[in-house]
Write an enzyme that holds these catalytic residues in place. Structure first.
Site, mmCIF file in Angstrom:
data_model
loop_
_atom_site.group_PDB
_atom_site.id
_atom_site.type_symbol
_atom_site.label_atom_id
_atom_site.label_comp_id
_atom_site.label_asym_id
_atom_site.label_seq_id
_atom_site.Cartn_x
_atom_site.Cartn_y
_atom_site.Cartn_z
ATOM 1 N N GLU A 293 1.270 -1.328 -0.238
ATOM 2 C CA GLU A 293 0.483 0.025 0.247
ATOM 3 C C GLU A 293 0.897 1.255 0.237
ATOM 4 O OE1 GLU A 293 -3.226 -0.211 -0.726
ATOM 5 O OE2 GLU A 293 -3.417 -2.521 -0.386
ATOM 6 N N CYS A 327 -1.730 8.721 4.424
ATOM 7 C CA CYS A 327 -1.430 8.527 2.432
ATOM 8 C C CYS A 327 -3.280 8.519 1.996
ATOM 9 C CB CYS A 327 -1.479 6.622 2.615
ATOM 10 S SG CYS A 327 -2.675 6.089 3.663
HETATM 11 P P1 NAD Z 1 9.091 5.486 3.101
HETATM 12 O O1 NAD Z 1 8.666 5.008 1.795
HETATM 13 O O2 NAD Z 1 10.104 6.401 3.011
HETATM 14 O O3 NAD Z 1 9.296 4.095 4.152
HETATM 15 C C1 NAD Z 1 8.521 3.182 4.185
HETATM 16 C C2 NAD Z 1 9.339 1.869 5.512
HETATM 17 O O4 NAD Z 1 10.250 1.340 3.551
HETATM 18 C C3 NAD Z 1 10.431 2.027 6.448
HETATM 19 O O5 NAD Z 1 10.617 1.431 6.700
HETATM 20 C C4 NAD Z 1 11.831 2.564 5.337
HETATM 21 O O6 NAD Z 1 12.750 2.066 6.019
HETATM 22 C C5 NAD Z 1 11.052 1.488 4.062
HETATM 23 N N1 NAD Z 1 12.775 1.624 3.101
HETATM 24 C C6 NAD Z 1 13.268 2.808 2.890
HETATM 25 N N2 NAD Z 1 13.714 2.512 1.958
HETATM 26 C C7 NAD Z 1 13.746 0.958 1.534
HETATM 27 C C8 NAD Z 1 14.622 0.186 0.103
HETATM 28 N N3 NAD Z 1 15.608 0.873 -0.441
HETATM 29 N N4 NAD Z 1 14.348 -0.523 0.500
HETATM 30 C C9 NAD Z 1 13.404 -0.876 1.163
HETATM 31 N N5 NAD Z 1 13.002 -0.304 2.170
HETATM 32 C C10 NAD Z 1 13.253 0.140 3.016
HETATM 33 O O7 NAD Z 1 7.658 5.953 3.010
HETATM 34 P P2 NAD Z 1 7.073 6.641 4.925
HETATM 35 O O8 NAD Z 1 7.340 7.882 4.600
HETATM 36 O O9 NAD Z 1 7.004 5.945 5.608
HETATM 37 O O10 NAD Z 1 5.889 6.878 4.599
HETATM 38 C C11 NAD Z 1 4.469 7.703 3.812
HETATM 39 C C12 NAD Z 1 4.785 6.635 2.953
HETATM 40 O O11 NAD Z 1 3.713 6.116 3.261
HETATM 41 C C13 NAD Z 1 3.146 8.092 1.867
HETATM 42 O O12 NAD Z 1 4.529 7.239 0.623
HETATM 43 C C14 NAD Z 1 2.091 7.189 2.534
HETATM 44 O O13 NAD Z 1 0.975 7.786 1.389
HETATM 45 C C15 NAD Z 1 2.524 5.869 2.553
HETATM 46 N N6 NAD Z 1 1.878 5.361 3.348
HETATM 47 C C16 NAD Z 1 0.906 4.513 2.495
HETATM 48 C C17 NAD Z 1 0.003 3.946 2.974
HETATM 49 C C18 NAD Z 1 -1.395 3.536 2.725
HETATM 50 O O14 NAD Z 1 -2.343 2.591 2.725
HETATM 51 N N7 NAD Z 1 -1.482 3.202 0.781
HETATM 52 C C19 NAD Z 1 -0.572 4.196 4.605
HETATM 53 C C20 NAD Z 1 0.423 4.848 5.147
HETATM 54 C C21 NAD Z 1 1.889 5.600 4.759
#
Ligand code: NAD
Length: 543
Positions: A293, A327
């Site tokens: 998501e 999100c």
């Molecule tokens: P992010 O993508 O920066 O990080 C999410 C997770 O992925 C973290 O644990 C991070 O450390 C990890 N990560 C980062 N780079 C990575 C890589 N290269 N490989 C593997 N893991 C990696 O997101 P965030 O800033 O924590 O959250 C915000 C984002 O999440 C926004 O885009 C938001 O829309 C989305 N979000 C979506 C939903 C949904 O249900 N659609 C819900 C909540 C948040």
């Protein structure tokens, strides 16, 4: 013991506490906040029942008070990811064959511990670690997480009941096995509930999990892990590591036993994961499940017949609660010119009343954004709009990092329907509005559908049923969660299963049966009671 068809308690949504002045819950929460602020936490990783401390410590500070130190967590590296995978695989056989009633009881107990013994501690952890006000912390870190645990037990039980029919002389059945291998759960900063749900929904189905939490959510993730352990989760079933995302990906996605990823976060990261999984596809024992998501560019579309006060409240709450770091947060709005002046005036007046500051001061509606990286990125969007001639800042626009990562709730008005802030996810308290001609509602629908790559949430405000019908059809694929006369945020487990398609994810609806199916691999068993003993069929005879 499995001699019986057991019933589970029918789940109901956890009631949301209100924290009104002088209420018992407000007093208890203030005490929990004060206690947390007096303590310095030393947070280990949890691998196979061991608390792993590497000595490589990372500070944890409230985003709204960056001078205060809440504690530190121990950062790991690739060797800890390997340890976590080994521990998970070691635990798999016994966990997968543990009777459902025992597995379910662990998660139901965790829900109860969270609802009672640890409720205020969890709220305090989320308020301090992620800068959520009391209400936002309550609907996320306690109510939603409790609901995920209780409803998922109920949903999985319903799935297990679904069985095929049997013809004469045979008995058919379906066994819902766990996946063969380990599941990687990668969770975002913005919801403690998502942090808890991604590893537990897969584990509930008999899977073993490596859980990589976001650095900025470690403080509350640590408490949830403690609750799971107290609830009786066996060692190795969920292993919580604090390792950089790319390193976790590198180790997990090249492992033969990688069976699936349960991700929530940004679109770019998810696409990168999908690519590495694709590149490694020949290595795996089984095709991995990829569930993600991701981002959103969530809309509010206002019809000329809409109720202006409802629209303004939907915008104010939908765009600015939790500083727009949902999100589902409304971040682009399309308003008709017959209502534009009134909406503008009322929205600006409402935003001007929003107080901004720490989460410990309960009069603050707005707190800080999560970290410096986020602060800088949001500031860049606001600064860009200040300079662009198609844009006007109607209210807000100031950013201040002296005490914490504070960004004022900001409304931008643009005359360019495709301006950057109408298209890209900002993930901060910024709403951009565009005014369309009241007799061009069809065109407004087309703009909503085509302006952004995302399709997560959206809201239409209208008192006209024909217009609603038109919008629902025109926007069939524009949002996975579609709201009518309501803000596009605040989905509740069991009521509005959550998720979007297009660039917003695989739409596997967290907190529903659809999601749980992804963590199961069915085995069909046919048993024949009186097997045939001659290969010849009747048609082979000539006479
Ligand atoms: P992010 O993508 O920066 O990080 C999410 C997770 O992925 C973290 O644990 C991070 O450390 C990890 N990560 C980062 N780079 C990575 C890589 N290269 N490989 C593997 N893991 C990696 O997101 P965030 O800033 O924590 O959250 C915000 C984002 O999440 C926004 O885009 C938001 O829309 C989305 N979000 C979506 C939903 C949904 O249900 N659609 C819900 C909540 C948040």
């Amino acid at each position: 013991m499995s001699n019986g068809h057991f019933n589970f308690p029918q789940p109901v949504n956890e009631p949301v506490l209100q924290f009104a002045p002088k209420s018992a819950e407000k007093t208890a929460l203030k005490a929990a906040l004060a206690a947390a602020k007096k303590t310095k936490s030393d947070i280990p990783m949890y691998i196979g029942g061991q608390e792993v401390r590497t000595g490589k410590k990372v500070d944890i500070r409230p985003p709204h008070e960056t001078k205060h130190l809440l504690g530190q967590f121990h950062q790991g590296d690739a060797s800890h990811v390997k340890m976590a995978i080994d521990s998970a695989l070691k635990a798999h056989e016994q966990w997968a064959h543990t009777p459902w009633i025992q597995r379910a009881s662990i998660f139901l107990k965790a829900a109860d511990l969270l609802a009672t013994k640890y409720r205020y501690q969890m709220l305090a952890a989320t308020m301090l670690g992620q800068s959520k006000n009391a209400f936002q912390a309550e609907i996320d870190s306690t109510c939603e997480l409790i609901d995920f645990l209780r409803f998922n037990v109920h949903f999985l039980n319903e799935i297990y009941k679904q069985q095929p029919i049997s013809g004469p002389g045979m008995y058919n059945r379906v066994e819902y096995r766990s996946l063969e291998g380990f599941v990687l759960a990668v969770t975002p900063f913005n919801f403690t509930a998502i942090g808890g749900n991604l590893p537990t929904s897969a584990a509930m189905c008999g899977n073993v999990v490596v859980w990589k939490a976001a650095n900025t959510q470690v403080y509350s993730a640590n408490l949830f892990m403690k609750i799971l352990r107290e609830a009786g989760l066996p060692d190795g079933v969920i292993n919580l590591v604090f390792v950089s995302g790319p390193v976790v990906g590198e180790v997990c996605f090249s492992h033969r036993d990688f069976a699936g990823v349960h991700f929530t976060g940004s679109t770019g990261v998810f696409q990168g994961m999908w690519k590495s999984i694709g590149e490694n596809i020949a290595k795996y024992k089984t095709y991995p499940r990829i569930v993600g998501e991701t981002g959103g560019k969530d809309f509010i579309l206002v019809h000329p017949s809409a109720d202006v006060d409802a629209v303004v409240t939907g915008m104010a709450r939908g765009a600015f609660e939790y500083q727009g770091q949902k999100c589902s947060a409304a971040s682009r709005a399309y308003i008709p010119d017959n209502l534009a002046a009134e909406i503008r005036k009322k929205l600006v007046a409402a935003v001007k009343t929003m107080k901004m500051g720490t989460t410990e001061d309960f009069t603050n509606f707005i707190n800080a954004v999560i970290d410096e990286k986020s602060f800088s990125s949001i500031k860049k969007y606001i600064d860009g709009a200040k300079k662009d001639k198609t844009c006007k800042i109607l209210v807000g626009g100031k950013c201040d990092s002296t005490k914490g990562w504070y960004v004022e709730p900001t409304v931008i008005e643009t005359t360019n329907a495709n301006y950057t802030t109408m298209c890209e996810e900002i993930f901060g308290p910024v709403l951009t509005i565009y005014t369309y001609k009241a007799d061009e509602f069809d065109h407004a629908c087309a703009l909503v559908d085509s302006t952004s790559d995302y399709a997560l949430t959206g809201a239409v405000f209208s008192q006209d049923r024909y217009a609603l019908e038109k919008a629902m059809k025109a926007l069939t694929h524009s949002a996975g969660n579609f709201y009518i006369n309501d803000k596009p945020t605040g989905a509740v487990v069991g009521q509005q299963p959550f998720g979007g398609a297009r660039a917003s994810g695989t739409n596997d609806k967290a907190g529903s049966m659809l999601n749980l199916y992804r963590w199961l691999s069915a085995r069909t068993i046919k048993e024949t009671f009186n097997p045939p003993t001659d290969y010849r069929y009747a048609f082979l005879g000539e006479k």
